[in-house]
Design a protein around this motif. Structure first.
Motif, PDB file in Angstrom:
ATOM      1  N   ASP A   5       0.824  -1.202   0.000  1.00 55.04           N
ATOM      2  CA  ASP A   5       0.000   0.000   0.000  1.00 55.04           C
ATOM      3  C   ASP A   5       0.859   1.254   0.000  1.00 55.04           C
ATOM      4  OD1 ASP A   5      -2.984  -0.734   0.336  1.00 55.04           O
ATOM      5  OD2 ASP A   5      -1.940  -2.104   1.695  1.00 55.04           O
ATOM      6  N   VAL A   6       0.536   2.150  -0.926  1.00 55.62           N
ATOM      7  CA  VAL A   6       1.237   3.420  -1.080  1.00 55.62           C
ATOM      8  C   VAL A   6       0.213   4.530  -0.898  1.00 55.62           C
ATOM      9  CG1 VAL A   6       2.554   4.893  -2.653  1.00 55.62           C
ATOM     10  CG2 VAL A   6       2.892   2.411  -2.699  1.00 55.62           C
ATOM     11  N   VAL A   7       0.508   5.483  -0.005  1.00 59.34           N
ATOM     12  CA  VAL A   7      -0.391   6.609   0.212  1.00 59.34           C
ATOM     13  C   VAL A   7       0.177   7.820  -0.517  1.00 59.34           C
ATOM     14  CG1 VAL A   7      -1.529   8.068   1.919  1.00 59.34           C
ATOM     15  CG2 VAL A   7      -1.064   5.669   2.461  1.00 59.34           C
ATOM     16  N   LEU A   8      -0.652   8.403  -1.394  1.00 63.55           N
ATOM     17  CA  LEU A   8      -0.257   9.581  -2.161  1.00 63.55           C
ATOM     18  C   LEU A   8      -0.951  10.807  -1.577  1.00 63.55           C
ATOM     19  CD1 LEU A   8      -0.834   8.332  -5.831  1.00 63.55           C
ATOM     20  CD2 LEU A   8       1.322   8.418  -4.603  1.00 63.55           C
ATOM     21  N   LEU A   9      -0.178  11.810  -1.217  1.00 61.10           N
ATOM     22  CA  LEU A   9      -0.715  13.107  -0.807  1.00 61.10           C
ATOM     23  C   LEU A   9      -0.391  14.060  -1.942  1.00 61.10           C
ATOM     24  CD1 LEU A   9      -1.947  15.106   1.229  1.00 61.10           C
ATOM     25  CD2 LEU A   9       0.345  15.332   2.240  1.00 61.10           C
ATOM     26  N   ILE A  10      -1.445  14.568  -2.590  1.00 62.03           N
ATOM     27  CA  ILE A  10      -1.231  15.432  -3.746  1.00 62.03           C
ATOM     28  C   ILE A  10      -1.765  16.827  -3.441  1.00 62.03           C
ATOM     29  CG2 ILE A  10      -1.261  13.520  -5.375  1.00 62.03           C
ATOM     30  CD1 ILE A  10      -4.140  14.321  -6.112  1.00 62.03           C
ATOM     31  N   GLU A  11      -1.112  17.807  -4.010  1.00 64.86           N
ATOM     32  CA  GLU A  11      -1.514  19.194  -3.786  1.00 64.86           C
ATOM     33  C   GLU A  11      -2.547  19.653  -4.812  1.00 64.86           C
ATOM     34  OE1 GLU A  11       0.862  23.236  -2.655  1.00 64.86           O
ATOM     35  OE2 GLU A  11       1.783  21.908  -4.119  1.00 64.86           O
ATOM     36  N   TYR A  35      -2.841   1.992  -4.402  1.00 63.72           N
ATOM     37  CA  TYR A  35      -2.627   3.411  -4.092  1.00 63.72           C
ATOM     38  C   TYR A  35      -3.839   3.977  -3.360  1.00 63.72           C
ATOM     39  CZ  TYR A  35       1.198   3.017  -7.392  1.00 63.72           C
ATOM     40  OH  TYR A  35       2.347   2.628  -8.025  1.00 63.72           O
ATOM     41  N   HIS A  36      -3.560   4.830  -2.396  1.00 67.76           N
ATOM     42  CA  HIS A  36      -4.580   5.548  -1.627  1.00 67.76           C
ATOM     43  C   HIS A  36      -4.275   7.032  -1.809  1.00 67.76           C
ATOM     44  CE1 HIS A  36      -5.731   1.753   0.277  1.00 67.76           C
ATOM     45  NE2 HIS A  36      -4.429   1.501   0.237  1.00 67.76           N
ATOM     46  N   VAL A  37      -5.202   7.763  -2.422  1.00 66.95           N
ATOM     47  CA  VAL A  37      -4.957   9.149  -2.819  1.00 66.95           C
ATOM     48  C   VAL A  37      -5.660  10.112  -1.869  1.00 66.95           C
ATOM     49  CG1 VAL A  37      -5.096  10.808  -4.714  1.00 66.95           C
ATOM     50  CG2 VAL A  37      -4.894   8.359  -5.220  1.00 66.95           C
ATOM     51  N   LEU A  38      -4.899  11.100  -1.390  1.00 66.42           N
ATOM     52  CA  LEU A  38      -5.440  12.148  -0.525  1.00 66.42           C
ATOM     53  C   LEU A  38      -5.221  13.501  -1.199  1.00 66.42           C
ATOM     54  CD1 LEU A  38      -3.886  11.014   2.881  1.00 66.42           C
ATOM     55  CD2 LEU A  38      -6.163  10.475   1.989  1.00 66.42           C
ATOM     56  N   LEU A  39      -6.270  14.297  -1.278  1.00 66.24           N
ATOM     57  CA  LEU A  39      -6.199  15.649  -1.818  1.00 66.24           C
ATOM     58  C   LEU A  39      -6.825  16.583  -0.796  1.00 66.24           C
ATOM     59  CD1 LEU A  39      -5.750  17.679  -4.218  1.00 66.24           C
ATOM     60  CD2 LEU A  39      -8.087  17.117  -4.918  1.00 66.24           C
ATOM     61  N   PRO A  40      -6.036  17.492  -0.208  1.00 61.84           N
ATOM     62  CA  PRO A  40      -6.614  18.434   0.753  1.00 61.84           C
ATOM     63  C   PRO A  40      -7.622  19.375   0.090  1.00 61.84           C
ATOM     64  CG  PRO A  40      -4.236  18.341   0.980  1.00 61.84           C
ATOM     65  CD  PRO A  40      -4.585  17.610  -0.294  1.00 61.84           C
ATOM     66  N   LEU A  41      -8.708  19.622   0.784  1.00 58.17           N
ATOM     67  CA  LEU A  41      -9.723  20.560   0.321  1.00 58.17           C
ATOM     68  C   LEU A  41      -9.147  21.962   0.407  1.00 58.17           C
ATOM     69  CD1 LEU A  41     -12.698  21.148  -0.479  1.00 58.17           C
ATOM     70  CD2 LEU A  41     -13.181  21.354   1.968  1.00 58.17           C
ATOM     71  N   GLU A  42      -9.294  22.696  -0.678  1.00 61.68           N
ATOM     72  CA  GLU A  42      -8.871  24.093  -0.679  1.00 61.68           C
ATOM     73  C   GLU A  42      -9.717  24.837   0.345  1.00 61.68           C
ATOM     74  OE1 GLU A  42      -8.716  27.867  -3.751  1.00 61.68           O
ATOM     75  OE2 GLU A  42      -9.207  25.894  -4.505  1.00 61.68           O
ATOM     76  N   PRO A 111      -5.695  18.644   8.616  1.00 64.75           N
ATOM     77  CA  PRO A 111      -4.377  19.084   8.144  1.00 64.75           C
ATOM     78  C   PRO A 111      -3.739  17.959   7.320  1.00 64.75           C
ATOM     79  CG  PRO A 111      -4.672  19.691  10.444  1.00 64.75           C
ATOM     80  CD  PRO A 111      -5.851  18.807  10.058  1.00 64.75           C
ATOM     81  N   PRO A 112      -3.128  18.298   6.187  1.00 65.06           N
ATOM     82  CA  PRO A 112      -2.642  17.274   5.249  1.00 65.06           C
ATOM     83  C   PRO A 112      -1.734  16.211   5.864  1.00 65.06           C
ATOM     84  CG  PRO A 112      -2.541  19.435   4.234  1.00 65.06           C
ATOM     85  CD  PRO A 112      -2.924  19.648   5.662  1.00 65.06           C
ATOM     86  N   ILE A 113      -0.795  16.601   6.697  1.00 66.02           N
ATOM     87  CA  ILE A 113       0.133  15.620   7.270  1.00 66.02           C
ATOM     88  C   ILE A 113      -0.585  14.721   8.266  1.00 66.02           C
ATOM     89  CG2 ILE A 113       2.288  15.300   8.552  1.00 66.02           C
ATOM     90  CD1 ILE A 113       2.478  16.346   5.565  1.00 66.02           C
ATOM     91  N   ASP A 114      -1.535  15.257   9.010  1.00 64.51           N
ATOM     92  CA  ASP A 114      -2.325  14.425   9.922  1.00 64.51           C
ATOM     93  C   ASP A 114      -3.130  13.395   9.131  1.00 64.51           C
ATOM     94  OD1 ASP A 114      -1.321  15.956  11.989  1.00 64.51           O
ATOM     95  OD2 ASP A 114      -3.181  17.097  12.298  1.00 64.51           O
ATOM     96  N   ALA A 115      -3.733  13.832   8.022  1.00 63.90           N
ATOM     97  CA  ALA A 115      -4.504  12.916   7.176  1.00 63.90           C
ATOM     98  C   ALA A 115      -3.599  11.844   6.580  1.00 63.90           C
ATOM     99  CB  ALA A 115      -5.219  13.693   6.070  1.00 63.90           C
ATOM    100  N   LEU A 116      -2.397  12.237   6.157  1.00 66.36           N
ATOM    101  CA  LEU A 116      -1.433  11.288   5.599  1.00 66.36           C
ATOM    102  C   LEU A 116      -1.043  10.248   6.645  1.00 66.36           C
ATOM    103  CD1 LEU A 116       0.570  10.476   3.287  1.00 66.36           C
ATOM    104  CD2 LEU A 116       2.197  12.046   4.367  1.00 66.36           C
ATOM    105  N   ALA A 117      -0.695  10.706   7.838  1.00 66.09           N
ATOM    106  CA  ALA A 117      -0.293   9.783   8.904  1.00 66.09           C
ATOM    107  C   ALA A 117      -1.428   8.824   9.252  1.00 66.09           C
ATOM    108  CB  ALA A 117       0.142  10.579  10.140  1.00 66.09           C
ATOM    109  N   ARG A 148       7.751  17.629   7.218  1.00 60.31           N
ATOM    110  CA  ARG A 148       6.862  17.364   8.348  1.00 60.31           C
ATOM    111  C   ARG A 148       6.443  15.903   8.376  1.00 60.31           C
ATOM    112  NH1 ARG A 148       2.536  21.477   7.220  1.00 60.31           N
ATOM    113  NH2 ARG A 148       1.433  20.391   8.876  1.00 60.31           N
ATOM    114  N   ALA A 149       6.171  15.315   7.197  1.00 62.06           N
ATOM    115  CA  ALA A 149       5.768  13.903   7.143  1.00 62.06           C
ATOM    116  C   ALA A 149       6.899  12.999   7.600  1.00 62.06           C
ATOM    117  CB  ALA A 149       5.333  13.535   5.729  1.00 62.06           C
TER     118      ALA A 149
END
Length: 179
Positions: A5-11, A35-42, A111-117, A148-149
């Motif tokens: 499993d790979v987690v992708l945090l994309i901007e 793959y697990h994709v995370l996109l922070p809400l603007e 927060p993006p890093i919290d969601a990633l973790a 930070r990650a």
């Protein structure tokens, strides 16, 4: 055989070329890659502040009664949610077009890093990949998502720059390294 499993945090939305590049990192692995994709809400409020900040002082003096109603803020928030969801759908389609298997895709409000973790822990992720535009000042002071990650999660973190191939990121571009 266990999934890798790979987690992708994309901007922002990934281009098809970005998706191919991400997928190429895992070619040849024996285990199936998910793959697990995370996109922070603007942030709608930040978007309004930014647009208000771009107004010159003269414009503010000429229209001192310029105030945003709750309805206007809600409309901007809804627009941000819609655009983020569309970007996430396009990203998933680009990754699937590159042959990737998608386990989950989420627009995150944390927060993006919290969601990633949290996602790395939830899926027992083996690595994290962060794809961003270049942020030279944040990277210099190690305040960027990747720095930070690396301090927060216990798996390898790779930082890639969107819309740049590996050669451009390794120094063949304008001297900015993505790794």
């Amino acid at each position: 055989m266990a999934d890798y499993d790979v987690v992708l945090l994309i901007e922002q939305e990934l281009s098809p070329a970005d998706a191919v590049q991400v997928r190429s990192l895992h070619e040849g692995l024996d285990d199936p890659v998910t793959y697990h994709v995370l996109l922070p809400l603007e942030d709608a409020a930040a978007r309004i502040e930014a647009s208000m900040g771009s107004l010159s002082g003269g414009e503010m003096i000429a229209s001192p009664a310029m105030a945003m109603s709750d309805v206007d803020l809600e409309a901007v928030r809804k627009d941000c949610e819609d655009r983020s969801a569309a970007e996430l759908r396009s990203t998933v389609a680009a990754l699937e077009g590159a042959g990737a298997s998608i386990g989950s895709s989420t627009v995150v409000t944390d927060p993006p890093i919290d969601a990633l973790a949290a996602k790395v822990t939830e899926v027992d992720g083996r690595e994290a990949i962060i794809l961003t535009r270049p942020h030279v000042v944040a990277e210099f002071f190690h305040l960027d998502w990747t720095s930070r990650a690396r301090r927060k999660i216990g798996v390898p973190v790779l930082h890639l720059l969107e819309h740049e191939n590996f050669d451009e990121q390794s120094g063949g571009g304008e001297g900015v390294t993505g790794l």
